[in-house]
Design a protein around this motif. Structure first.
Motif, PDB file in Angstrom:
ATOM      1  N   UNK A 160       0.874  -1.104  -0.024  1.00 19.34           N
ATOM      2  CA  UNK A 160       0.060   0.088  -0.053  1.00 19.34           C
ATOM      3  C   UNK A 160       0.971   1.403   0.069  1.00 19.34           C
ATOM      4  N   UNK A 161       2.100   1.266   0.874  1.00 15.83           N
ATOM      5  CA  UNK A 161       2.913   2.328   1.025  1.00 15.83           C
ATOM      6  C   UNK A 161       3.306   2.563  -0.453  1.00 15.83           C
ATOM      7  N   UNK A 162       3.704   1.667  -1.122  1.00 18.15           N
ATOM      8  CA  UNK A 162       4.326   1.883  -2.638  1.00 18.15           C
ATOM      9  C   UNK A 162       3.496   2.571  -3.533  1.00 18.15           C
ATOM     10  N   UNK A 163       2.135   2.695  -3.168  1.00 14.22           N
ATOM     11  CA  UNK A 163       1.200   3.088  -4.281  1.00 14.22           C
ATOM     12  C   UNK A 163       1.730   4.786  -4.461  1.00 14.22           C
ATOM     13  N   UNK A 164       1.986   5.536  -3.617  1.00 11.38           N
ATOM     14  CA  UNK A 164       2.347   6.821  -4.070  1.00 11.38           C
ATOM     15  C   UNK A 164       3.517   7.486  -3.024  1.00 11.38           C
ATOM     16  N   UNK A 165       3.883   8.514  -3.040  1.00 11.01           N
ATOM     17  CA  UNK A 165       4.916   9.349  -2.014  1.00 11.01           C
ATOM     18  C   UNK A 165       4.121   9.716  -1.020  1.00 11.01           C
ATOM     19  N   UNK A 166       3.000   9.987  -1.120  1.00 12.78           N
ATOM     20  CA  UNK A 166       2.230  10.881  -0.137  1.00 12.78           C
ATOM     21  C   UNK A 166       0.768  10.084   0.232  1.00 12.78           C
ATOM     22  N   UNK A 167       0.336  10.274   1.435  1.00 13.89           N
ATOM     23  CA  UNK A 167      -0.823   9.358   1.887  1.00 13.89           C
ATOM     24  C   UNK A 167      -1.959   9.868   1.035  1.00 13.89           C
ATOM     25  N   UNK A 168      -2.193  11.310   0.637  1.00 16.20           N
ATOM     26  CA  UNK A 168      -3.417  11.420   0.108  1.00 16.20           C
ATOM     27  C   UNK A 168      -3.497  10.800  -1.394  1.00 16.20           C
ATOM     28  N   UNK A 169      -2.547  10.635  -2.016  1.00 18.47           N
ATOM     29  CA  UNK A 169      -2.376  10.155  -3.235  1.00 18.47           C
ATOM     30  C   UNK A 169      -2.339   8.506  -3.254  1.00 18.47           C
ATOM     31  N   UNK A 170      -1.980   7.984  -2.103  1.00 19.10           N
ATOM     32  CA  UNK A 170      -2.221   6.532  -1.809  1.00 19.10           C
ATOM     33  C   UNK A 170      -3.587   6.323  -1.766  1.00 19.10           C
ATOM     34  N   UNK A 171      -4.408   7.026  -0.931  1.00 21.67           N
ATOM     35  CA  UNK A 171      -5.704   6.946  -0.809  1.00 21.67           C
ATOM     36  C   UNK A 171      -6.568   6.932  -1.962  1.00 21.67           C
ATOM     37  N   UNK A 172      -6.123   8.004  -2.836  1.00 21.57           N
ATOM     38  CA  UNK A 172      -6.986   8.120  -4.095  1.00 21.57           C
ATOM     39  C   UNK A 172      -6.786   7.022  -4.969  1.00 21.57           C
ATOM     40  N   UNK A 173      -5.582   6.533  -5.155  1.00 21.93           N
ATOM     41  CA  UNK A 173      -5.177   5.403  -6.090  1.00 21.93           C
ATOM     42  C   UNK A 173      -5.766   3.966  -5.457  1.00 21.93           C
ATOM     43  N   UNK A 174      -5.663   3.978  -3.887  1.00 22.91           N
ATOM     44  CA  UNK A 174      -6.285   2.797  -3.439  1.00 22.91           C
ATOM     45  C   UNK A 174      -7.898   2.835  -3.511  1.00 22.91           C
ATOM     46  N   UNK A 175      -8.496   3.815  -3.511  1.00 29.30           N
ATOM     47  CA  UNK A 175      -9.888   4.016  -3.539  1.00 29.30           C
ATOM     48  C   UNK A 175     -10.252   3.632  -5.017  1.00 29.30           C
ATOM     49  N   UNK A 176      -9.737   3.781  -5.995  1.00 27.94           N
ATOM     50  CA  UNK A 176      -9.910   3.323  -7.209  1.00 27.94           C
ATOM     51  C   UNK A 176      -9.852   1.763  -7.688  1.00 27.94           C
ATOM     52  N   UNK A 177      -8.749   1.392  -6.967  1.00 26.97           N
ATOM     53  CA  UNK A 177      -8.389   0.029  -6.967  1.00 26.97           C
ATOM     54  C   UNK A 177      -9.427  -0.735  -6.138  1.00 26.97           C
ATOM     55  N   UNK A 178      -9.873  -0.467  -5.146  1.00 23.73           N
ATOM     56  CA  UNK A 178     -10.815  -1.083  -4.339  1.00 23.73           C
ATOM     57  C   UNK A 178     -12.237  -1.128  -5.008  1.00 23.73           C
ATOM     58  N   UNK A 179     -12.534  -0.191  -5.825  1.00 20.25           N
ATOM     59  CA  UNK A 179     -13.717  -0.421  -6.310  1.00 20.25           C
ATOM     60  C   UNK A 179     -13.852  -1.132  -7.809  1.00 20.25           C
ATOM     61  N   UNK A 180     -12.756  -1.627  -7.990  1.00 15.33           N
ATOM     62  CA  UNK A 180     -12.739  -2.347  -9.114  1.00 15.33           C
ATOM     63  C   UNK A 180     -12.921  -3.944  -8.891  1.00 15.33           C
ATOM     64  N   UNK A 181     -13.590  -4.591  -9.781  1.00 13.97           N
ATOM     65  CA  UNK A 181     -13.756  -5.931  -9.602  1.00 13.97           C
ATOM     66  C   UNK A 181     -12.393  -7.118  -9.945  1.00 13.97           C
ATOM     67  N   UNK A 182     -11.899  -7.631  -9.021  1.00 15.24           N
ATOM     68  CA  UNK A 182     -10.725  -8.465  -9.339  1.00 15.24           C
ATOM     69  C   UNK A 182     -11.038  -9.639 -10.240  1.00 15.24           C
ATOM     70  N   UNK A 183     -10.216 -10.011 -10.989  1.00 21.88           N
ATOM     71  CA  UNK A 183     -10.433 -11.314 -11.804  1.00 21.88           C
ATOM     72  C   UNK A 183     -10.908 -12.510 -10.682  1.00 21.88           C
ATOM     73  N   UNK A 184     -11.574 -13.269 -11.389  1.00 28.48           N
ATOM     74  CA  UNK A 184     -12.195 -14.440 -10.526  1.00 28.48           C
ATOM     75  C   UNK A 184     -10.999 -15.521 -10.052  1.00 28.48           C
TER      76      UNK A 184
END
Length: 230
Positions: A160-184
Motif C-alpha cells: 500500500x505504501x508503494x502506491x504513491x509518495x504521499x498519503x493523499x495520493x495513496x488513498x486516491x489510488x487505492x480507492x479506485x483499486x478497491x472499487x474495481x472487480x478483481x479477476x475471478x
C-alpha cells in the motif's frame, strides 16, 4: 488422518480466517464488534503484530496480520482475541461453551500479494451481499484506510505504501483499486488458500517458503495479481 501442519513465517503477512463454532454468529450486536476491535488494538501492541486489513462478518473474522519476528506471536494473539470474545459473550448471555471453531485458518501471503489481499478482505461484505459498496460497510478496515473515522488500528503495509509518495495520493489510488472487480482467478486463489491453510502467492513462493522452513508446502497460486495504479 493427522491434521495438516500450519505454516507460520516470521516477518511475513498471514491471512487469518476464524469462524464461529458450527457457523454460529460471533457478533450479534454493535457492542460485540466494538469489543473485538478494541481487543485487536490492545493485543496487537502486546504481541508486537501488525494488522494490515480486517473484515468482521457476523459469523467469521478475516485478518491480514504480520506477526513480526516471533513465530509464536500469531498463535498467542489469536488465542487471546478468541478467549476475550468468548468471555464477553458468555458473561452477557449467561452461557457456557465455545464460541469459535477450535482452529483458525491461516495462509502465509507473498508480500507482492498484499494489496490484492487488502482488497479481498475489504470487498468481502459486497461479494456476500452484506453491503452495496466497500465504503458502506462499517466493520472492515476500509473506512479507517480512507480516514473516515474510528479509532486507529490499521498498520499500512509495504504494498500500500508503494502506491504513491504521499498519503493523499495513496488513498486516491487505492480507492479506485478497491472499487474495481478483481479477476475471478485472483479471488478464488485467496479464498482457497486460506480455507486450506495453503500459501497465497506466485508459484515461486512455494520454493521460497520451503527453503525457509525446510518443509514441503502447498501453494495453489497461479500467477501474480494484476495491480492497477490508475
Amino acid at each position: 488422518m493427522p491434521r495438516k501442519r500450519r505454516v507460520v513465517l516470521p516477518g511475513y503477512p498471514h491471512h487469518i480466517l476464524h469462524r464461529g463454532h458450527n457457523r454460529q454468529a460471533v457478533f450479534k450486536e454493535e457492542e460485540d464488534y466494538l469489543k473485538y476491535l478494541a481487543d485487536v488494538k490492545e493485543l496487537k501492541h502486546s504481541f508486537g503484530v501488525d494488522v494490515y486489513a480486517w473484515c468482521l462478518l457476523p459469523e467469521e473474522v478475516h485478518l491480514l496480520i504480520n506477526p513480526g519476528p516471533d513465530e509464536g506471536a500469531l498463535g498467542s494473539f489469536m488465542k487471546s482475541l478468541a478467549a476475550r470474545m468468548t468471555r464477553h459473550r458468555n458473561r452477557r448471555e449467561e452461557r457456557r461453551g465455545t464460541l469459535w471453531e477450535s482452529r483458525y485458518r491461516s495462509s502465509p501471503v507473498q508480500p507482492s500479494w498484499l494489496l490484492a489481499c487488502d482488497r479481498y478482505l475489504e470487498q468481502l461484505p459486497v461479494r456476500l451481499g452484506r453491503a452495496r459498496s466497500v465504503e458502506w460497510y462499517p466493520w472492515s478496515s476500509y473506512s479507517e484506510r480512507m480516514q473516515r473515522g474510528g479509532k486507529p488500528i490499521l498498520d499500512l503495509d509495504p504494498d500500500y505504501l508503494a502506491l504513491a509518495d504521499d498519503e493523499l495520493h495513496r488513498r486516491i489510488i487505492y480507492e479506485r483499486y478497491a472499487q474495481q472487480t478483481p479477476k475471478a482467478s485472483e479471488t478464488a486463489l485467496i479464498h482457497d488458500a486460506v480455507e486450506r491453510n495453503q500459501l497465497t502467492g506466485d508459484p515461486g513462493f512455494t520454493d521460497e517458503v520451503e527453503a525457509l522452513t525446510g518443509h514441503r508446502v502447498s501453494n495453489r497460486g497461479r500467477g501474480r495479481p494484476r495491480r492497477r495504479r490508475d
